[in-house]
Design an enzyme around this catalytic site. Structure first.
Site, PDB file in Angstrom:
ATOM      1  N   ASP A 272       0.807  -1.194  -0.006  1.00 37.72           N
ATOM      2  CA  ASP A 272      -0.063  -0.160   0.225  1.00 37.72           C
ATOM      3  C   ASP A 272       1.015   1.229   0.032  1.00 37.72           C
ATOM      4  OD1 ASP A 272      -1.990  -1.572  -0.010  1.00 37.72           O
ATOM      5  OD2 ASP A 272      -2.836  -1.076   2.004  1.00 37.72           O
TER       6      ASP A 272
ATOM      7  N   ALA B 170       3.935   1.653  -1.133  1.00 45.23           N
ATOM      8  CA  ALA B 170       4.626   1.869  -2.583  1.00 45.23           C
ATOM      9  C   ALA B 170       3.619   2.455  -3.504  1.00 45.23           C
ATOM     10  CB  ALA B 170       5.184   0.554  -2.918  1.00 45.23           C
TER      11      ALA B 170
ATOM     12  N   SER C  53     -15.245   6.469  -3.755  1.00 40.65           N
ATOM     13  CA  SER C  53     -13.883   6.190  -3.301  1.00 40.65           C
ATOM     14  C   SER C  53     -13.925   7.218  -1.947  1.00 40.65           C
ATOM     15  CB  SER C  53     -12.734   6.580  -4.067  1.00 40.65           C
ATOM     16  OG  SER C  53     -11.647   6.129  -3.402  1.00 40.65           O
TER      17      SER C  53
ATOM     18  N   LYS D 158     -11.633   2.213   9.274  1.00 41.83           N
ATOM     19  CA  LYS D 158     -11.698   1.948   7.754  1.00 41.83           C
ATOM     20  C   LYS D 158     -11.282   0.341   7.622  1.00 41.83           C
ATOM     21  CE  LYS D 158     -10.408   4.011   3.581  1.00 41.83           C
ATOM     22  NZ  LYS D 158      -9.629   2.855   2.632  1.00 41.83           N
TER      23      LYS D 158
ATOM     24  N   ARG E 195     -16.909  -3.483  -6.454  1.00 41.64           N
ATOM     25  CA  ARG E 195     -17.058  -2.161  -6.664  1.00 41.64           C
ATOM     26  C   ARG E 195     -16.743  -1.895  -8.113  1.00 41.64           C
ATOM     27  NH1 ARG E 195     -13.701   2.702  -3.792  1.00 41.64           N
ATOM     28  NH2 ARG E 195     -11.984   1.460  -4.408  1.00 41.64           N
TER      29      ARG E 195
ATOM     30  N   LYS F 118      -5.843   7.973   7.161  1.00 39.95           N
ATOM     31  CA  LYS F 118      -5.154   6.783   7.037  1.00 39.95           C
ATOM     32  C   LYS F 118      -4.077   6.779   8.094  1.00 39.95           C
ATOM     33  CE  LYS F 118      -4.679   5.017   3.027  1.00 39.95           C
ATOM     34  NZ  LYS F 118      -5.256   3.663   2.606  1.00 39.95           N
TER      35      LYS F 118
ATOM     36  N   CYS G 163      20.525 -31.272  15.420  1.00 37.84           N
ATOM     37  CA  CYS G 163      20.613 -30.046  16.075  1.00 37.84           C
ATOM     38  C   CYS G 163      21.686 -29.115  15.568  1.00 37.84           C
ATOM     39  CB  CYS G 163      20.665 -30.467  17.638  1.00 37.84           C
ATOM     40  SG  CYS G 163      20.986 -28.661  18.679  1.00 37.84           S
TER      41      CYS G 163
HETATM   42  S1  IVH Z   1     -17.847   4.889   3.258  1.00 35.36           S
HETATM   43  C1  IVH Z   1     -19.393   7.140  -0.491  1.00 35.36           C
HETATM   44  N1  IVH Z   1     -16.927   3.672   5.376  1.00 35.36           N
HETATM   45  O1  IVH Z   1     -12.902   2.278   1.979  1.00 35.36           O
HETATM   46  C2  IVH Z   1     -18.138   6.379   0.343  1.00 35.36           C
HETATM   47  N2  IVH Z   1     -15.913   3.082   3.317  1.00 35.36           N
HETATM   48  O2  IVH Z   1     -10.828   4.091   0.074  1.00 35.36           O
HETATM   49  C3  IVH Z   1     -18.406   5.183   0.871  1.00 35.36           C
HETATM   50  N3  IVH Z   1     -14.227   1.465   3.428  1.00 35.36           N
HETATM   51  O3  IVH Z   1     -14.676   2.266  -1.220  1.00 35.36           O
HETATM   52  C4  IVH Z   1     -17.516   4.576   1.864  1.00 35.36           C
HETATM   53  N4  IVH Z   1     -14.195   1.182   5.626  1.00 35.36           N
HETATM   54  O4  IVH Z   1     -14.693   0.331   0.045  1.00 35.36           O
HETATM   55  C5  IVH Z   1     -16.839   3.566   4.226  1.00 35.36           C
HETATM   56  N5  IVH Z   1     -16.213   2.560   7.319  1.00 35.36           N
HETATM   57  C6  IVH Z   1     -16.101   2.818   5.981  1.00 35.36           C
HETATM   58  C7  IVH Z   1     -15.292   2.173   5.443  1.00 35.36           C
HETATM   59  C8  IVH Z   1     -15.247   2.282   3.985  1.00 35.36           C
HETATM   60  C9  IVH Z   1     -13.670   0.772   4.419  1.00 35.36           C
HETATM   61  C10 IVH Z   1     -13.667   1.339   1.991  1.00 35.36           C
HETATM   62  C11 IVH Z   1     -14.802   1.438   0.929  1.00 35.36           C
HETATM   63  C12 IVH Z   1     -14.348   2.705   0.122  1.00 35.36           C
HETATM   64  C13 IVH Z   1     -12.954   2.752   0.513  1.00 35.36           C
HETATM   65  C14 IVH Z   1     -12.510   4.210   0.059  1.00 35.36           C
END
Ligand code: IVH
Length: 694
Positions: free
Chosen positions: A40, A42, A87, A120, A141, A325, A419
């Site tokens: 991630d 890189a 995203s 996240k 997605r 992040k 050993c």
């Molecule tokens: S909300 C409209 N909540 O992170 C935006 N996303 O880098 C909806 N993700 O596409 C995303 N945990 O796949 C949301 N608690 C969370 C999340 C989350 C992981 C993912 C999701 C998104 C990506 C974006």
């Protein structure tokens, strides 16, 4: 964390074109089979480099550049999404978060009613369509506009029920991932079936969802983070999904029977101030290492439907949400070699030698590999690119090979047939291999441990001196020290009258050490200083320890069935050594202990806790420089004090910690305790609480 994270330097148009190509194919692999050749960090560095080049040379921007595209412009599928799957924009620091929130408030022209703060999840985004309460379709997605049908995953995903609690038509959105245990199981099943192992839980989830025919079963986990109405959704539900705040929608989803983060140690919360948001970000970050599933950040969302509607969306991401992040805890590096080391108990453990790589703030050169079977199961080879991650707080582990990066030059890992220390046979009957000589294979290490400061504390016995005693045939274990004579010691090289007398006096004094020190000196597998104290206090005498069966050991706090079985086997194995210690007149009782089943000494005395001891039932961590009445106590002595006062001493702060004694220059443990809301006291305050035990 800074707001200007590292980026790849891109000097000219040629390098830019090459970088775009690398990013596009890595992104396709990441969102496709989950087998990106870049970790991630890189990938993020590369995309930031591309963005920086494009900012300076807008005339060179290529149409397939990953910047500004959902999923870096990854492969699309053929199932259109009802509403685009967007995203999230990223920030990397508290300042970045602050700036983002300020921008949103400016745009809204008002305060945000409430924030939702949630982990996240590090998996892959899935849209799960329910019709009349029945799960009918799963879609990835893809490029955000259309995804791939992966309905074959129905029935393999915990938290995504085949039937909801109510017959509603609804689309759940969330993340599919593998817990660590699910990942290990999936790789075991896959390699057993002759397949190549997955590099990490994320790619295992992505790959497993997309594999059409499989000879084995894998299990995944779903966490919802949103819900939308579909064609056919009843008006009542559709209205609730339009009007409820995000937190209310998540309650509705949980009520329908799908997993949300509510049941995890890091549930989503709502907060009305940015201060609480920041605090929750820190709390989730602090708990990350203890989770059994991967998170790569924290998502902060405006909770109210009206705030979301007014903030709107950009081409790629909603303006009402942001991803904070966290630094990557997994990296890809090369496995250069595997070393086999013999520990002081004779256990032969493999250790991975890695091309040095920075993981979460420190450079990792070695990583744990459990045993030969583990290497086999993971299908590792010398020269492999491997994923490395930090488990728990600190220990780096090798997760898996990155199979698609193999060049054909990789070599099998040699497994020792004798050993590596003494050349004698290996007892491979248990998962953890041992030299048949057991402790005597590495006698220097076990004697050194036994005479250490926290065990028998015999000064003047460094490794060279112990080597000398072993080579001269005077000792084979630490019990032999107690029968050394003046003539034997003075005859050794570099020993004079004074040093001989001092050494023999120190050995003589060690005979009077309490049982917990003697027991600790034995170096029983699965015990350290604190467990030795607990066992000694519980049983009171070595005879009682020797008579204990596995069931009796389980009465000691912190001893479960597995450790109890090891303890019984270890005590039996150590019988000749213990006999020698008894014969030499070494103390075999614990002062103040009463033995199992009897009341503790001052059971009736105090007001606190059932046992009457002030720290009864509390897990206590000491950190930093001790001061006041505790000044001069070693960490071990402070831990002994904690345990005398009925507490349980621990070295790391977690959600289970009850109290932190923070001395001068207390560092990360204090920060973590603050984040977790653990009570923090100074050494002076603590001394006051346990004054009777000082
Ligand atoms: S909300 C409209 N909540 O992170 C935006 N996303 O880098 C909806 N993700 O596409 C995303 N945990 O796949 C949301 N608690 C969370 C999340 C989350 C992981 C993912 C999701 C998104 C990506 C974006």
């Amino acid at each position: 964390m800074t707001e200007t994270p590292a980026r790849t330097d891109i000097g000219d148009q040629g390098a830019y074109a090459a970088a775009v190509q690398t990013a596009v194919s890595a992104s396709a692999a990441y969102y496709g089979e989950g087998d990106s050749p870049l970790d991630d960090d890189a990938f993020d560095r590369l995309v930031r480099g591309i963005a920086a080049y494009e900012a300076e040379h807008p005339e060179h921007v290529l149409p397939d550049s990953p910047t500004g595209k959902v999923a870096g412009g990854a492969v699309a599928g053929d199932v259109p999404h009802t509403v685009p799957m967007l995203s999230l924009d990223n920030v990397f620091s508290a300042e970045g978060l602050e700036a983002w929130a300020a921008g949103l408030l400016r745009r809204l022209g008002r305060e945000v009613a409430s924030w939702s703060v949630e982990p996240k999840l590090d998996g892959l985004a899935i849209s799960a369509r329910y019709s009349g309460g029945r799960l009918v379709q799963l879609v990835t997605r893809g490029d955000g506009a259309a995804g791939e049908d992966v309905s074959r995953g129905i029935g393999m995903i915990t938290g995504l029920p085949g039937r909801l609690a109510e017959p509603v038509t609804v689309e759940l959105r969330g993340e599919v991932l593998m817990t660590r245990a699910q990942f290990e199981d999936a790789n075991t099943a896959r390699t057993a079936a002759g397949g190549a192992p997955f590099a990490n839980p994320r790619s295992a989830a992505a790959g497993s969802l997309r594999t059409k025919d499989r000879a084995y079963r894998v299990e995944m986990t779903f966490f919802a983070y949103g819900a939308l109405p579909l064609d056919g959704t009843d008006e009542g539900t559709a209205a609730r999904l339009r009007e409820l705040p995000h937190s209310g929608i998540m309650e509705l989803v949980a009520g329908l029977g799908a997993h949300t983060t509510a049941a995890t140690p890091v549930p989503a919360i709502t907060a009305t101030t940015m201060e609480r948001v920041r605090e929750r970000v820190e709390e989730i970050a602090a708990l990350r290492a203890e989770l059994d599933f991967g998170i790569d950040g924290i998502v902060i969302k405006a909770d109210a439907a009206a705030d979301q509607a007014d903030a709107g969306i950009s081409s790629r991401a909603p303006r009402w949400a942001i991803a904070y992040k966290l630094p990557a805890v997994e990296k890809i590096t090369r496995l250069l070699d595997v070393e086999w080391n013999v520990g002081r108990t004779g256990v032969i453990a493999p250790r991975a030698v890695l091309e040095p790589v920075e993981v979460d703030g420190s450079v990792v050169t070695y990583a744990t590999l459990h045993n030969a079977a583990d290497i086999e199961r993971r299908g590792l080879r010398i020269g492999d690119h491997v994923t490395v991650y930090k488990a728990g707080d600190v220990i780096p582990r090798v997760e898996a090979p990155v199979v698609h990066l193999r060049t054909g030059e990789e070599r099998p890992i040699g497994v020792p047939s004798a050993c590596p220390r003494c050349g004698d046979e290996i007892d491979a009957s248990q998962q953890r291999w041992r030299c048949v000589r057991g402790r005597s294979c590495h006698a220097v290490a076990s004697v050194r441990y036994a005479v250490g400061r926290d065990q028998l504390d015999i000064e003047g016995l460094g490794e060279n001196r112990i080597d000398q005693l072993i080579d001269a045939g005077l000792i084979t274990d630490f019990a032999d020290l107690f029968v050394l004579t003046h003539e034997q010691v003075i005859a050794l090289d570099r020993m004079g009258e004074t040093s001989t007398a001092a050494l023999l006096a120190a050995i003589g004094a060690a005979k009077a050490k309490p049982l917990n020190k003697v027991f600790c000196a034995l170096g029983v597998r699965g015990t350290g200083r604190s467990m030795s104290r607990r066992i000694s206090r519980h049983f009171g005498a070595m005879d009682a320890i020797r008579a204990a069966d596995a069931e009796a050991f389980q009465e000691v706090e912190g001893v479960g069935p597995e450790r109890a079985t090891v303890l019984v086997a270890e005590i039996a194995e150590l019988a000749p050594l213990i006999d020698k210690l008894v014969a030499a007149g070494v103390t075999m009782t614990e002062p103040g202990a009463t033995g199992p089943g009897e009341p503790a000494p001052d059971a009736e005395a105090g007001e606190a806790g059932a046992s009457g001891l002030p720290l009864s039932g509390l897990s206590v961590v000491a950190t930093g420089a001790m001061s006041g009445p505790l000044a001069g106590l070693s960490r071990n002595e402070v831990n002994e004090l904690i345990e005398r006062a009925g507490g349980r001493a621990s070295s790391s702060v977690s959600a289970r910690t009850s109290l932190l004694v923070a001395g001068g220059k207390a560092g990360s443990k204090k920060d973590k305790a603050e984040k977790l809301g653990v009570e923090i006291v100074t050494p002076e305050e603590f001394a006051g609480r346990v004054a009777a035990f000082l």
